[in-house]
Scaffold this active site. Structure first.
Site, PDB file in Angstrom:
ATOM      1  CG  ASP A 198      -2.011   0.999   1.189  1.00 53.19           C
ATOM      2  OD1 ASP A 198      -2.416   1.383   0.070  1.00 53.19           O
ATOM      3  OD2 ASP A 198      -2.506   1.398   2.267  1.00 53.19           O
ATOM      4  CG  HIS A 199      -0.409   4.882   0.291  1.00 51.84           C
ATOM      5  ND1 HIS A 199      -0.806   5.957  -0.479  1.00 51.84           N
ATOM      6  CD2 HIS A 199      -1.523   4.460   0.955  1.00 51.84           C
ATOM      7  CE1 HIS A 199      -2.096   6.178  -0.283  1.00 51.84           C
ATOM      8  NE2 HIS A 199      -2.554   5.284   0.572  1.00 51.84           N
ATOM      9  CG  HIS A 209      -5.389   8.125   4.065  1.00 50.06           C
ATOM     10  ND1 HIS A 209      -4.592   8.749   3.130  1.00 50.06           N
ATOM     11  CD2 HIS A 209      -5.745   6.937   3.522  1.00 50.06           C
ATOM     12  CE1 HIS A 209      -4.463   7.964   2.069  1.00 50.06           C
ATOM     13  NE2 HIS A 209      -5.155   6.865   2.281  1.00 50.06           N
ATOM     14  N   GLY A 210      -7.707   8.403   7.941  1.00 45.56           N
ATOM     15  CA  GLY A 210      -7.943   8.726   9.338  1.00 45.56           C
ATOM     16  C   GLY A 210      -9.400   9.030   9.608  1.00 45.56           C
ATOM     17  CG  HIS A 235      -6.651   4.877  -1.152  1.00 43.84           C
ATOM     18  ND1 HIS A 235      -5.450   4.510  -0.599  1.00 43.84           N
ATOM     19  CD2 HIS A 235      -6.697   4.297  -2.378  1.00 43.84           C
ATOM     20  CE1 HIS A 235      -4.786   3.747  -1.454  1.00 43.84           C
ATOM     21  NE2 HIS A 235      -5.524   3.610  -2.548  1.00 43.84           N
ATOM     22  CB  ALA A 295     -13.420   3.278   2.642  1.00 36.92           C
ATOM     23  CB  SER A 296     -12.121   4.092   8.208  1.00 32.79           C
ATOM     24  OG  SER A 296     -11.434   2.876   8.044  1.00 32.79           O
ATOM     25  CB  THR A 333      -9.237   4.771  10.365  1.00 33.83           C
ATOM     26  OG1 THR A 333      -8.171   5.448   9.681  1.00 33.83           O
ATOM     27  CG2 THR A 333      -9.597   5.542  11.618  1.00 33.83           C
TER      28      THR A 333
END
Length: 290
Positions: free
Chosen positions: A85-86, A180-181, A208, A210-211, A233
């Protein structure tokens, strides 16, 4: 059991309008929880190591050996993708491929598009020789990704079309409002842009950050071409909440298994819930291995 490329898995998911979850690994027990969830749900799964955590986890070879051994010892029969990832450079992606990873993401999204394309092309050329799938990113997802803080920059549709045509990638992460986060307020995805990019590129899209995105927005993103959805996350929060609770209720607890197990069980339940939400539960039989 060998790891599988995500190319065919994502193509099937896009065609049938479900998504396969990517769940980041944060250690051996965490990996066990992800694999066990996939086996119980009979879902294909993408187990990912973020480039910024690779050294913390022991290196590419250690990660591949650990996940591979767990698949064998746990008698996992569902398709498992081991994904970087990344990936921060073409060289890091090559190292992952040489170590046995079956999929890589090259993240050149913070570079001008010409540099992003050149870096991505270098990776796809190498990956093609090893049967490894490649994901690339256009635009920038906001928030924090393992220490990297950034703002949201929506993907440009022309740049998306270029990177797909010029590099032959298998999946595209087009930044369209996710972060993210943890989200501050209600997530607001760019569905209009999403539909246009999906129609123009005609390859599986990746969501990306998606939390925390509401289920109705997740489902709409899937109908608009997202076949891979990344979750980290929510798993970390589930683990932390349970671990914190264990110490609050058992201040004298010192055996690691005692305070780690409830958190790992919470991770497994979170992963299982996401697999059902994404529609991948029960889909492993289509490409059963083992």
């Amino acid at each position: 059991m060998a790891f599988v490329s995500m190319k065919e898995l994502l193509e099937d998911a896009k065609r049938e309008q479900y998504a396969i979850g990517q769940f980041n690994i944060n250690g051996l027990q965490w990996t066990k929880a992800i694999l066990q969830a996939a086996q119980k749900e009979q879902s294909p799964v993408i187990a990912a190591a973020s480039d910024r955590l690779v050294d913390y986890l022991g290196g590419f070879k250690t990660i591949a050996a650990m996940v591979g051994a767990l698949i064998e010892d746990m008698a996992i029969t569902v398709p498992v993708v081991l994904h970087l990832d990344h990936g921060s450079s073409a060289e890091r992606c090559r190292q992952a491929i040489d170590a046995g990873f079956s999929s890589v993401m090259i993240d050149g999204s913070h570079q001008p598009i010409d540099e992003n394309i050149a870096m991505t092309k270098e990776v796809t050329d190498y990956a093609a020789k090893h049967g490894v799938s490649v994901e690339a990113e256009v635009g920038t997802v906001g928030g924090m990704e393992d220490g990297l803080v950034g703002g949201v920059r929506y993907a440009d549709i022309t740049e998306c079309e270029r990177i797909v045509k010029e590099t032959n990638i298998d999946a595209l992460a087009a930044a369209l409002g996710s972060v993210h986060g943890k989200y501050q307020g209600e997530p607001n995805l760019g569905f209009k842009e999403m539909e246009a990019i999906s129609r123009m590129t005609d390859i599986p899209l990746v969501l990306h950050g998606a939390s925390g995105i509401p289920q109705d927005q997740i489902k709409k993103a899937i109908t608009l071409g997202h076949a891979k959805i990344n979750i980290n996350t929510e798993c970390m929060v589930a683990w932390t909440d349970e671990t914190r609770r264990m110490f609050q209720e058992n201040s004298d607890l010192y055996e690691p298994r005692g305070y780690l197990t409830p958190g790992i069980e919470a991770v497994e339940e979170t992963v299982r819930s996401k697999m059902r939400e994404f529609g991948s539960a029960g889909k492993a039989a289509k490409q059963q291995v083992g």
